[in-house]
Design a protein around this motif. Structure first.
Motif, PDB file in Angstrom:
ATOM      1  N   ARG A  18       0.556  -0.990  -0.162  1.00 36.38           N
ATOM      2  CA  ARG A  18      -0.193   0.044  -0.372  1.00 36.38           C
ATOM      3  C   ARG A  18       0.859   1.044   0.090  1.00 36.38           C
ATOM      4  O   ARG A  18       0.441   2.355  -0.470  1.00 36.38           O
ATOM      5  CB  ARG A  18      -0.616  -0.328   0.991  1.00 36.38           C
ATOM      6  CG  ARG A  18      -2.162  -0.764   1.010  1.00 36.38           C
ATOM      7  CD  ARG A  18      -2.276  -1.827   2.674  1.00 36.38           C
ATOM      8  NE  ARG A  18      -3.338  -2.384   2.518  1.00 36.38           N
ATOM      9  CZ  ARG A  18      -4.598  -2.396   2.623  1.00 36.38           C
ATOM     10  NH1 ARG A  18      -5.514  -1.122   1.729  1.00 36.38           N
ATOM     11  NH2 ARG A  18      -5.545  -3.727   2.840  1.00 36.38           N
ATOM     12  N   ASN A  19       2.228   1.407   1.206  1.00 39.36           N
ATOM     13  CA  ASN A  19       2.643   2.366   0.986  1.00 39.36           C
ATOM     14  C   ASN A  19       3.653   2.620  -0.523  1.00 39.36           C
ATOM     15  O   ASN A  19       3.791   3.945  -0.737  1.00 39.36           O
ATOM     16  CB  ASN A  19       3.580   2.027   2.183  1.00 39.36           C
ATOM     17  CG  ASN A  19       4.542   1.338   1.884  1.00 39.36           C
ATOM     18  OD1 ASN A  19       4.844   0.746   1.121  1.00 39.36           O
ATOM     19  ND2 ASN A  19       5.486   1.451   3.049  1.00 39.36           N
ATOM     20  N   GLN A  20       3.277   1.775  -1.435  1.00 40.85           N
ATOM     21  CA  GLN A  20       4.195   2.245  -2.882  1.00 40.85           C
ATOM     22  C   GLN A  20       2.916   2.704  -3.266  1.00 40.85           C
ATOM     23  O   GLN A  20       3.867   3.450  -4.578  1.00 40.85           O
ATOM     24  CB  GLN A  20       4.871   0.836  -3.579  1.00 40.85           C
ATOM     25  CG  GLN A  20       5.822   0.186  -2.855  1.00 40.85           C
ATOM     26  CD  GLN A  20       6.368  -1.341  -3.853  1.00 40.85           C
ATOM     27  OE1 GLN A  20       5.657  -2.136  -3.629  1.00 40.85           O
ATOM     28  NE2 GLN A  20       6.982  -0.811  -4.273  1.00 40.85           N
ATOM     29  N   GLU A  31       1.632   6.316  -3.885  1.00 33.27           N
ATOM     30  CA  GLU A  31       1.816   7.785  -3.787  1.00 33.27           C
ATOM     31  C   GLU A  31       0.897   8.716  -4.534  1.00 33.27           C
ATOM     32  O   GLU A  31       1.021   8.863  -5.517  1.00 33.27           O
ATOM     33  CB  GLU A  31       2.701   8.309  -3.471  1.00 33.27           C
ATOM     34  CG  GLU A  31       4.276   7.750  -2.330  1.00 33.27           C
ATOM     35  CD  GLU A  31       4.935   8.395  -1.691  1.00 33.27           C
ATOM     36  OE1 GLU A  31       5.569   9.314  -2.744  1.00 33.27           O
ATOM     37  OE2 GLU A  31       6.248   8.116  -1.396  1.00 33.27           O
ATOM     38  N   GLY A  32      -0.309   9.466  -4.116  1.00 30.93           N
ATOM     39  CA  GLY A  32      -1.674   9.822  -5.236  1.00 30.93           C
ATOM     40  C   GLY A  32      -2.456   9.358  -5.745  1.00 30.93           C
ATOM     41  O   GLY A  32      -2.785   7.639  -5.596  1.00 30.93           O
ATOM     42  N   THR A  69       0.038   7.598  -8.514  1.00 31.92           N
ATOM     43  CA  THR A  69       1.187   7.117  -8.459  1.00 31.92           C
ATOM     44  C   THR A  69       1.486   5.442  -8.007  1.00 31.92           C
ATOM     45  O   THR A  69       2.033   5.760  -6.648  1.00 31.92           O
ATOM     46  CB  THR A  69       2.708   7.690  -9.038  1.00 31.92           C
ATOM     47  OG1 THR A  69       2.466   8.831  -9.409  1.00 31.92           O
ATOM     48  CG2 THR A  69       3.485   7.440  -9.729  1.00 31.92           C
ATOM     49  N   TRP A  87       5.421   3.553  -7.089  1.00 34.03           N
ATOM     50  CA  TRP A  87       6.005   3.675  -7.561  1.00 34.03           C
ATOM     51  C   TRP A  87       7.024   2.276  -6.792  1.00 34.03           C
ATOM     52  O   TRP A  87       6.467   1.288  -6.087  1.00 34.03           O
ATOM     53  CB  TRP A  87       7.048   5.068  -6.128  1.00 34.03           C
ATOM     54  CG  TRP A  87       6.432   5.893  -6.702  1.00 34.03           C
ATOM     55  CD1 TRP A  87       5.426   6.179  -5.683  1.00 34.03           C
ATOM     56  CD2 TRP A  87       6.912   6.650  -7.340  1.00 34.03           C
ATOM     57  NE1 TRP A  87       5.258   8.078  -6.270  1.00 34.03           N
ATOM     58  CE2 TRP A  87       5.779   7.784  -7.035  1.00 34.03           C
ATOM     59  CE3 TRP A  87       7.469   6.552  -8.585  1.00 34.03           C
ATOM     60  CZ2 TRP A  87       6.375   9.337  -7.707  1.00 34.03           C
ATOM     61  CZ3 TRP A  87       8.074   8.141  -9.109  1.00 34.03           C
ATOM     62  CH2 TRP A  87       7.356   9.182  -9.026  1.00 34.03           C
ATOM     63  N   TYR A 113      12.101   8.173  -5.053  1.00 30.56           N
ATOM     64  CA  TYR A 113      11.285   8.327  -5.750  1.00 30.56           C
ATOM     65  C   TYR A 113      10.649   9.796  -6.029  1.00 30.56           C
ATOM     66  O   TYR A 113      10.718   9.428  -7.292  1.00 30.56           O
ATOM     67  CB  TYR A 113      10.527   7.573  -5.296  1.00 30.56           C
ATOM     68  CG  TYR A 113      10.279   6.215  -4.655  1.00 30.56           C
ATOM     69  CD1 TYR A 113       9.020   5.639  -3.792  1.00 30.56           C
ATOM     70  CD2 TYR A 113      10.369   5.619  -5.783  1.00 30.56           C
ATOM     71  CE1 TYR A 113       9.221   4.713  -3.925  1.00 30.56           C
ATOM     72  CE2 TYR A 113      10.846   3.825  -5.192  1.00 30.56           C
ATOM     73  CZ  TYR A 113       9.766   3.533  -4.513  1.00 30.56           C
ATOM     74  OH  TYR A 113       9.760   2.503  -3.770  1.00 30.56           O
ATOM     75  N   SER A 114      11.166  11.084  -5.275  1.00 31.61           N
ATOM     76  CA  SER A 114      11.442  11.423  -5.814  1.00 31.61           C
ATOM     77  C   SER A 114      11.638  12.450  -6.475  1.00 31.61           C
ATOM     78  O   SER A 114      11.525  13.316  -7.921  1.00 31.61           O
ATOM     79  CB  SER A 114      10.930  12.867  -4.217  1.00 31.61           C
ATOM     80  OG  SER A 114      12.746  11.993  -4.154  1.00 31.61           O
TER      81      SER A 114
END
Length: 362
Positions: free
Chosen positions: A210-212, A214-215, A217, A219, A325-326
């Motif tokens: 789930r924490n992959q 973000e918004g 997208t 990742w 990722y950013s």
């Protein structure tokens, strides 16, 4: 009757015939001679397990092919490989086990070519090429250590695919995609939809947490190559994820009981479901989950996108694993345009697709 034996894989093949093999060594049990659940069957399981343990206990001799293989299995390179590749390489080592005592001084390109030819005759062209690749990796990592002079597998030409053999993992037709999504159970449908709308490898899709997300997208990193991926979530995928059964698993996808999928577990469920659809004439034979990755690539290529754009979406670029990722925001933006094309093309094709009917001879 349901039979389970630790260390053995028991399943039905595409013809509905029961099969059984030892997971570590790949040794198969002839279920005609030793029927499933019989005394002969369990005796054969015991024999194969003992043989496997005996093989494990035999330490390879220094200065031999077995010694090189053992040294390679201790390298960081092998340790960082995907689990599926590790299993394939260990099967290659099992195939080479009978000649493990071959002195390194006797290894030549003609010898490796002979091994390659023998493997093709015994285990098929594809696995023979895997043996060749495995030996090349072993030799490459042995050269800098002074264990062998050069990569003697490099000069061996891979076996070609037989001309009459169909290509594996063919793209799905639009009708097949619609039929599978329509007939699949909810917990299977969302998994297929995720793979279908991202081009992810099935094993990577099942591991997504789930924490992959973000918004809008996803990742992640491809398990096979460690390449970074940044996949925008389009409207179709978002709808599929929103409609998925609720669960508390850390992964995005989960079984009907709310537990994370294992690759083997999902493969078994998928195989049974697919065979049912094949029997009913809803899909053609040869449908695979990895074929959805080919479907995404084929759809985008036919829509006119460049190979580099498609490769970026499928994670075929080679950025550093340490990259955050950013710092890949530019890749996500480029992939967003690619994903919009995939969404539009899938929608256009779904509007013109005709009902899938199986050709029946009069």
């Amino acid at each position: 009757m349901r039979v389970r034996v630790k260390g053995f894989k028991i399943f039905e093949d595409r013809h509905g015939k029961p099969r059984c093999y030892h997971r570590k060594t790949g040794h198969k049990i002839d279920l005609e001679k030793a029927p499933l659940g019989s005394a002969e069957f369990f005796a054969e399981c015991t024999r194969i397990t003992a043989l496997s343990e005996a093989m494990k206990a035999q330490a390879p001799k220094p200065g031999t092919l077995g010694g090189l293989v053992s040294a390679y299995f201790q390298t960081e390179h092998f340790g960082n490989l995907a689990d599926a590749t590790k299993r394939d390489y260990r099967k290659c080592a099992d195939f080479l086990h009978p000649i493990r005592d071959t002195p390194v001084s006797s290894i030549t390109t003609p010898l490796v070519a002979g091994i390659h030819d023998k493997a093709a005759g015994k285990i098929g062209w594809r696995r023979a090429n895997m043996v060749r690749t495995f030996l090349s990796q072993v030799f490459r990592y042995a050269v800098p250590k002074g264990l062998i002079d050069k990569d003697f597998a490099a000069g061996v030409i891979p076996k070609p695919r037989p001309k009459d053999r169909p290509y594996a993992n063919r793209p799905w037709s639009v009708a097949e995609r619609a039929a599978v999504l329509d007939r699949a159970a909810p917990h299977v449908r969302v998994a297929v939809a995720l793979i279908m709308n991202t081009g992810l490898d099935p094993s990577d899709a099942l591991k997504l947490t789930r924490n992959q997300i973000e918004g809008d997208t996803i990742w992640g990193v491809r398990g096979k190559t460690a390449h970074e991926v940044a996949i925008p979530i389009g409207p179709t995928l978002k709808a599929a994820l929103d409609a998925a059964p609720a669960h508390d698993a850390v992964t995005i996808l989960a079984t009907s009981t709310g537990r994370p999928w294992t690759y083997n577990g999902f493969s078994t469920v998928w195989h049974r479901f697919k065979k049912k659809l094949e029997a009913e004439g809803v899909v053609e034979p040869g449908l695979t989950l990895k074929g959805l990755r080919h479907t995404v690539a084929t759809t985008l290529r036919e829509a006119g996108l460049e190979e580099r754009q498609i490769a970026d979406l499928l994670g075929q670029k080679t950025p550093s694993m340490a990259r955050h990722y950013s710092r890949s925001a530019n890749l996500a933006d480029r992939n967003r345009i690619t994903m919009e094309t995939l969404e539009q093309e899938n929608e256009r094709r779904s509007k013109v697709v005709k009902s899938f009917t199986k050709n029946v001879k009069p």
